[in-house]
Design a protein around this motif. Structure first.
Motif, PDB file in Angstrom:
ATOM      1  N   THR A 135     -14.801   3.926  -6.967  1.00  0.00           N
ATOM      2  CA  THR A 135     -14.452   2.530  -6.964  1.00  0.00           C
ATOM      3  C   THR A 135     -13.041   2.239  -7.691  1.00  0.00           C
ATOM      4  O   THR A 135     -12.471   3.076  -8.441  1.00  0.00           O
ATOM      5  N   GLY A 136     -12.363   1.423  -6.899  1.00  0.00           N
ATOM      6  CA  GLY A 136     -10.921   0.996  -7.475  1.00  0.00           C
ATOM      7  C   GLY A 136      -9.832   2.065  -7.295  1.00  0.00           C
ATOM      8  O   GLY A 136      -8.879   2.130  -7.932  1.00  0.00           O
ATOM      9  N   CYS A 137      -9.938   2.778  -6.200  1.00  0.00           N
ATOM     10  CA  CYS A 137      -9.136   3.742  -5.949  1.00  0.00           C
ATOM     11  C   CYS A 137      -8.188   3.372  -4.721  1.00  0.00           C
ATOM     12  O   CYS A 137      -7.322   4.141  -4.448  1.00  0.00           O
TER      13      CYS A 137
ATOM     14  N   HIS B 155       4.185  -1.885  -9.838  1.00  0.00           N
ATOM     15  CA  HIS B 155       4.182  -2.716  -8.740  1.00  0.00           C
ATOM     16  C   HIS B 155       3.287  -3.899  -8.942  1.00  0.00           C
ATOM     17  O   HIS B 155       3.741  -4.935  -9.116  1.00  0.00           O
ATOM     18  N   GLU B 156       2.150  -3.436  -9.280  1.00  0.00           N
ATOM     19  CA  GLU B 156       1.129  -4.522  -9.081  1.00  0.00           C
ATOM     20  C   GLU B 156       0.847  -5.302 -10.531  1.00  0.00           C
ATOM     21  O   GLU B 156       0.424  -6.427 -10.675  1.00  0.00           O
ATOM     22  N   ALA B 157       1.543  -4.615 -11.784  1.00  0.00           N
ATOM     23  CA  ALA B 157       1.306  -5.296 -12.943  1.00  0.00           C
ATOM     24  C   ALA B 157       2.918  -5.666 -13.461  1.00  0.00           C
ATOM     25  O   ALA B 157       2.907  -6.319 -14.510  1.00  0.00           O
TER      26      ALA B 157
ATOM     27  N   LYS C  97      -9.519   1.643  -1.418  1.00  0.00           N
ATOM     28  CA  LYS C  97      -9.848   1.663  -0.201  1.00  0.00           C
ATOM     29  C   LYS C  97      -9.951   0.469   0.560  1.00  0.00           C
ATOM     30  O   LYS C  97      -9.295   0.270   1.555  1.00  0.00           O
ATOM     31  N   THR C  98     -10.341  -0.622  -0.472  1.00  0.00           N
ATOM     32  CA  THR C  98     -10.242  -2.134   0.225  1.00  0.00           C
ATOM     33  C   THR C  98      -8.621  -2.361   0.506  1.00  0.00           C
ATOM     34  O   THR C  98      -8.360  -2.993   1.568  1.00  0.00           O
ATOM     35  N   ARG C  99      -7.835  -2.010  -0.273  1.00  0.00           N
ATOM     36  CA  ARG C  99      -6.188  -2.393  -0.023  1.00  0.00           C
ATOM     37  C   ARG C  99      -5.584  -1.673   1.295  1.00  0.00           C
ATOM     38  O   ARG C  99      -5.157  -2.199   2.039  1.00  0.00           O
TER      39      ARG C  99
ATOM     40  N   TYR D 141       0.734  -1.198  -0.148  1.00  0.00           N
ATOM     41  CA  TYR D 141      -0.132  -0.053  -0.017  1.00  0.00           C
ATOM     42  C   TYR D 141       0.852   1.157   0.049  1.00  0.00           C
ATOM     43  O   TYR D 141       1.767   1.394   0.951  1.00  0.00           O
ATOM     44  N   ARG D 142       0.653   2.207  -0.974  1.00  0.00           N
ATOM     45  CA  ARG D 142       1.300   3.323  -1.024  1.00  0.00           C
ATOM     46  C   ARG D 142       0.237   4.524  -0.551  1.00  0.00           C
ATOM     47  O   ARG D 142      -0.605   4.832  -1.134  1.00  0.00           O
ATOM     48  N   PRO D 143       0.611   5.028   0.733  1.00  0.00           N
ATOM     49  CA  PRO D 143      -0.027   6.144   1.313  1.00  0.00           C
ATOM     50  C   PRO D 143      -0.244   7.376   0.295  1.00  0.00           C
ATOM     51  O   PRO D 143       0.545   7.539  -0.504  1.00  0.00           O
TER      52      PRO D 143
HETATM   53  P1  ADP Z   1     -11.671   0.059  -3.714  1.00  0.00           P
HETATM   54  O1  ADP Z   1     -11.789  -0.661  -2.510  1.00  0.00           O
HETATM   55  O2  ADP Z   1     -11.491   1.456  -3.675  1.00  0.00           O
HETATM   56  O3  ADP Z   1     -12.637  -0.398  -4.812  1.00  0.00           O
HETATM   57  P2  ADP Z   1      -9.077  -1.475  -4.190  1.00  0.00           P
HETATM   58  O4  ADP Z   1      -8.676  -1.087  -2.895  1.00  0.00           O
HETATM   59  O5  ADP Z   1      -9.645  -2.801  -4.534  1.00  0.00           O
HETATM   60  O6  ADP Z   1     -10.255  -0.157  -4.629  1.00  0.00           O
HETATM   61  O7  ADP Z   1      -8.041  -0.972  -5.185  1.00  0.00           O
HETATM   62  C1  ADP Z   1      -7.838  -1.541  -6.684  1.00  0.00           C
HETATM   63  C2  ADP Z   1      -6.486  -1.936  -6.743  1.00  0.00           C
HETATM   64  O8  ADP Z   1      -5.517  -0.834  -7.081  1.00  0.00           O
HETATM   65  C3  ADP Z   1      -5.821  -2.743  -5.544  1.00  0.00           C
HETATM   66  O9  ADP Z   1      -5.995  -3.982  -5.647  1.00  0.00           O
HETATM   67  C4  ADP Z   1      -4.194  -2.414  -5.653  1.00  0.00           C
HETATM   68  O10 ADP Z   1      -3.864  -3.228  -6.701  1.00  0.00           O
HETATM   69  C5  ADP Z   1      -4.415  -0.793  -6.467  1.00  0.00           C
HETATM   70  N1  ADP Z   1      -4.174   0.294  -5.520  1.00  0.00           N
HETATM   71  C6  ADP Z   1      -4.980   1.418  -5.544  1.00  0.00           C
HETATM   72  N2  ADP Z   1      -4.417   2.290  -4.757  1.00  0.00           N
HETATM   73  C7  ADP Z   1      -3.529   1.814  -4.116  1.00  0.00           C
HETATM   74  C8  ADP Z   1      -2.320   2.177  -3.165  1.00  0.00           C
HETATM   75  N3  ADP Z   1      -2.427   3.471  -2.654  1.00  0.00           N
HETATM   76  N4  ADP Z   1      -1.278   1.619  -2.777  1.00  0.00           N
HETATM   77  C9  ADP Z   1      -1.138   0.235  -3.457  1.00  0.00           C
HETATM   78  N5  ADP Z   1      -2.139  -0.109  -4.297  1.00  0.00           N
HETATM   79  C10 ADP Z   1      -3.255   0.377  -4.521  1.00  0.00           C
END
Ligand code: ADP
Length: 264
Positions: free
Chosen positions: A39-41, A185-187, A43-45, A13-15
């Protein structure tokens, strides 16, 4: 108990700002936290990262409109010996001291949302009406919810009395440089294609409100990047991971495709 819900390895996670310190301060008082953002920004991570940091198990529930209170708190089920109570995910977290993450809480009906009220003030109790039991929250229990301000209509908003129980952290897509690092990092992509994807995202986000409900999320960029890391071309990866999922409108697809072409 709940060992299966502990996160063993650090979620990357990058703050974006000082959200880690703020969340830690909120957790120290077990204050309920609301994560707001598209969505997808991330939050869950973020909440997974915090659960790992705080060494707490995390129970996640994706909320939807058919969700009933029983889906959260539990129900009696029939088995060979009669009826047996099964704790739902919220009750499990409350009893055993996990972080409970209710993703997209506004999707749930309002009569479902009110069951969190007694948990999110100083009572910290969960009434199981069907079982006639009052569960006192474990000292380590915390409630976290996510909320996408973009989708809300008046009918589908949180009640004022629910909102006002939470401290809220604003999330948004990371700044371009940071987003490129996340995509790299992720891809597992080199910097140049990751930056290209971030440029496409910026253009799509400018179309928000001009027909598009949302621009491309960080998650979409990662999906496109993952395809590229398997040899799919930039244009085609953008097409299948960004353009087609985002819209069915032919003009908007054309606009997005030209944005992609302009980035190459
Ligand atoms: P949300 O819960 O906001 O819909 P996610 O947390 O599932 O979104 O984010 C989607 C993906 O984007 C994560 O699986 C992660 O790979 C990546 N991501 C987004 N923001 C960050 C972050 N600040 N640091 C690391 N990964 C991130």
């Amino acid at each position: 108990m709940l060992d299966d819900y502990l996160i063993a390895d650090e979620p990357y996670y990058r703050p974006l700002g000082n959200e880690i310190a703020l969340f830690e301060a909120a957790y120290a008082h077990r204050l309920p936290v609301m994560l707001k953002g598209p969505t997808g920004c991330g939050k869950t991570r973020f909440v997974e990262h915090m659960a790992w940091r705080l060494k707490r198990p995390i129970v996640t529930v994706s909320c939807h409109e058919d969700m009933t209170a029983s889906d959260l708190v539990g129900r009696f089920l029939l088995d060979a010996n009669g009826t047996l109570w099964h704790d739902g995910p919220l009750t499990l977290a409350v009893r055993h001291g996990a972080i409970c993450y209710l993703d997209e809480i506004v999707e749930a009906r309002q009569d479902t949302t009110v069951i969190i009220h007694s948990l999110t003030d100083d009572r910290r109790i969960l009434p199981l009406e069907k079982k006639n039991e009052l569960v006192r929250a474990h000292a380590d229990f915390q409630l976290v919810i996510s909320y996408n301000p973009g989708y809300q209509s008046v009918l589908k908003d949180l009640k004022e009395s629910t909102k006002q129980r939470f401290v809220a952290l604003d999330f948004d897509y990371p700044a371009a440089e940071l987003e490129a690092k996340i995509v790299m990092h992720e891809a597992s992509l080199p910097p140049a294609p990751a930056k290209l994807l971030v440029t496409v995202a910026a253009k799509s986000r400018n179309l928000k409100g001009h027909g598009l409900e949302e621009g491309a999320s960080t998650r979409m960029l990662i999906n496109a990047g993952l395809l590229m890391s398997k040899g799919v071309s930039f244009a085609e990866a953008c097409q299948v991971a960004i353009v087609i999922p985002l819209t069915d409108d032919a003009d908007l697809r054309d606009a997005l495709r030209s944005a992609v072409a302009a980035c190459q």
